[in-house]
Design a protein around this motif. Sequence first.
Motif, short mmCIF file in Angstrom:
data_model
loop_
_atom_site.label_atom_id
_atom_site.label_comp_id
_atom_site.label_asym_id
_atom_site.label_seq_id
_atom_site.Cartn_x
_atom_site.Cartn_y
_atom_site.Cartn_z
N GLU A 1 -8.09 0.90 -4.91
CA GLU A 1 -8.96 1.44 -3.87
C GLU A 1 -8.20 2.41 -2.96
O GLU A 1 -6.98 2.28 -2.79
CB GLU A 1 -9.52 0.31 -2.98
CG GLU A 1 -10.47 -0.62 -3.68
CD GLU A 1 -11.01 -1.68 -2.75
OE1 GLU A 1 -12.24 -1.81 -2.67
OE2 GLU A 1 -10.20 -2.38 -2.10
N CYS B 1 0.84 -1.21 0.00
CA CYS B 1 0.00 0.00 0.00
C CYS B 1 0.87 1.26 0.00
O CYS B 1 1.98 1.26 0.53
CB CYS B 1 -0.90 0.03 1.24
SG CYS B 1 -2.10 -1.31 1.30
N VAL C 1 -8.46 4.35 7.08
CA VAL C 1 -8.14 3.37 8.10
C VAL C 1 -8.24 3.97 9.50
O VAL C 1 -7.57 4.95 9.82
CB VAL C 1 -6.71 2.81 7.89
CG1 VAL C 1 -6.42 1.72 8.91
CG2 VAL C 1 -6.54 2.30 6.46
N TYR D 1 -6.17 -6.90 10.90
CA TYR D 1 -6.59 -5.89 9.93
C TYR D 1 -7.84 -6.34 9.19
O TYR D 1 -7.86 -7.43 8.64
CB TYR D 1 -5.45 -5.64 8.91
CG TYR D 1 -5.67 -4.39 8.10
CD1 TYR D 1 -5.22 -3.16 8.56
CD2 TYR D 1 -6.34 -4.43 6.89
CE1 TYR D 1 -5.43 -2.00 7.82
CE2 TYR D 1 -6.55 -3.29 6.15
CZ TYR D 1 -6.10 -2.08 6.63
OH TYR D 1 -6.32 -0.93 5.90
N LYS E 1 -10.38 -5.36 6.21
CA LYS E 1 -10.76 -4.54 5.05
C LYS E 1 -12.29 -4.50 4.98
O LYS E 1 -12.95 -5.46 5.38
CB LYS E 1 -10.22 -5.13 3.76
CG LYS E 1 -8.72 -5.07 3.63
CD LYS E 1 -8.28 -5.64 2.30
CE LYS E 1 -6.77 -5.57 2.15
NZ LYS E 1 -6.34 -6.09 0.84
N HIS E 2 -12.82 -3.41 4.45
CA HIS E 2 -14.28 -3.24 4.32
C HIS E 2 -14.97 -3.51 5.65
O HIS E 2 -15.97 -4.22 5.72
CB HIS E 2 -14.84 -4.17 3.24
CG HIS E 2 -14.24 -3.96 1.88
ND1 HIS E 2 -14.64 -2.92 1.07
CD2 HIS E 2 -13.28 -4.62 1.21
CE1 HIS E 2 -13.94 -2.97 -0.05
NE2 HIS E 2 -13.11 -3.99 0.01
N ALA F 1 -8.25 3.40 0.94
CA ALA F 1 -8.77 2.93 2.22
C ALA F 1 -8.59 4.01 3.28
O ALA F 1 -7.51 4.58 3.43
CB ALA F 1 -8.04 1.66 2.64
N ASP G 1 -4.50 1.25 -2.05
CA ASP G 1 -4.31 -0.20 -2.10
C ASP G 1 -4.83 -0.67 -3.45
O ASP G 1 -6.04 -0.84 -3.64
CB ASP G 1 -5.04 -0.88 -0.95
CG ASP G 1 -4.83 -2.38 -0.91
OD1 ASP G 1 -3.92 -2.88 -1.61
OD2 ASP G 1 -5.56 -3.06 -0.16
N ALA H 1 -13.55 3.71 -2.81
CA ALA H 1 -13.12 3.77 -1.41
C ALA H 1 -13.65 2.63 -0.57
O ALA H 1 -14.66 2.01 -0.90
CB ALA H 1 -13.57 5.10 -0.80
N ARG H 2 -12.94 2.42 0.54
CA ARG H 2 -13.39 1.46 1.54
C ARG H 2 -12.98 1.98 2.90
O ARG H 2 -12.14 2.88 3.02
CB ARG H 2 -12.83 0.07 1.28
CG ARG H 2 -11.34 -0.03 1.49
CD ARG H 2 -10.86 -1.48 1.34
NE ARG H 2 -9.56 -1.64 1.91
CZ ARG H 2 -8.47 -1.91 1.22
NH1 ARG H 2 -8.53 -2.07 -0.09
NH2 ARG H 2 -7.31 -2.04 1.84
N PHE H 3 -13.57 1.39 3.94
CA PHE H 3 -13.28 1.76 5.31
C PHE H 3 -12.75 0.53 6.04
O PHE H 3 -13.43 -0.49 6.10
CB PHE H 3 -14.53 2.31 6.00
CG PHE H 3 -15.09 3.52 5.31
CD1 PHE H 3 -14.54 4.78 5.53
CD2 PHE H 3 -16.14 3.40 4.41
CE1 PHE H 3 -15.05 5.89 4.88
CE2 PHE H 3 -16.65 4.51 3.76
CZ PHE H 3 -16.11 5.76 3.99
N ASP H 4 -11.53 0.66 6.55
CA ASP H 4 -10.87 -0.46 7.21
C ASP H 4 -10.64 -0.14 8.69
O ASP H 4 -10.58 1.03 9.07
CB ASP H 4 -9.50 -0.73 6.57
CG ASP H 4 -9.58 -1.13 5.10
OD1 ASP H 4 -10.69 -1.35 4.58
OD2 ASP H 4 -8.51 -1.22 4.47
#
Length: 120
Positions: free
Chosen positions: A53, A30, A57, A114, A116-117, A55, A50, A99-102
């Motif tokens: 995407e 990343c 975090v 960790y 993801k999503h 992220a 990443d 986008a995503r939220f981790d």
Amino acid sequence: MPDSPQDVHKKVLGRKGEKLVEEYLKKQGCKILKRNFRTPFGEADLIVEDKDEVAFVEVKTRTSDKYGLPAEAVGKTKRERYRQIAKFYWLKTGEEPNARFDVAEVFADGSIEYTKHAFM
């Protein structure tokens, strides 16, 4: 009013956890885009690229599970703040990424869990 010793300890612990997660993510390939990205809605601990995407975090560091797992501290209010932070980021950058939220959980032994999503 100056921070209490407990507040200082929490900040130091949190920054240490963020550094561990940053190194972990770099090893995963990343690219770190932002650290401690401050907005009117709050702060994103890390924003990373990443592959295709971006992220956002949230890093949660704990020395014990006395009050539950670190990820359990990412409730409805925190998730909504992260959505607002993402919108603010997109306005600043001029593009809306995939986008995503981790959520990254850092434990006393330095291990990282960790997810993801972690939320939408």
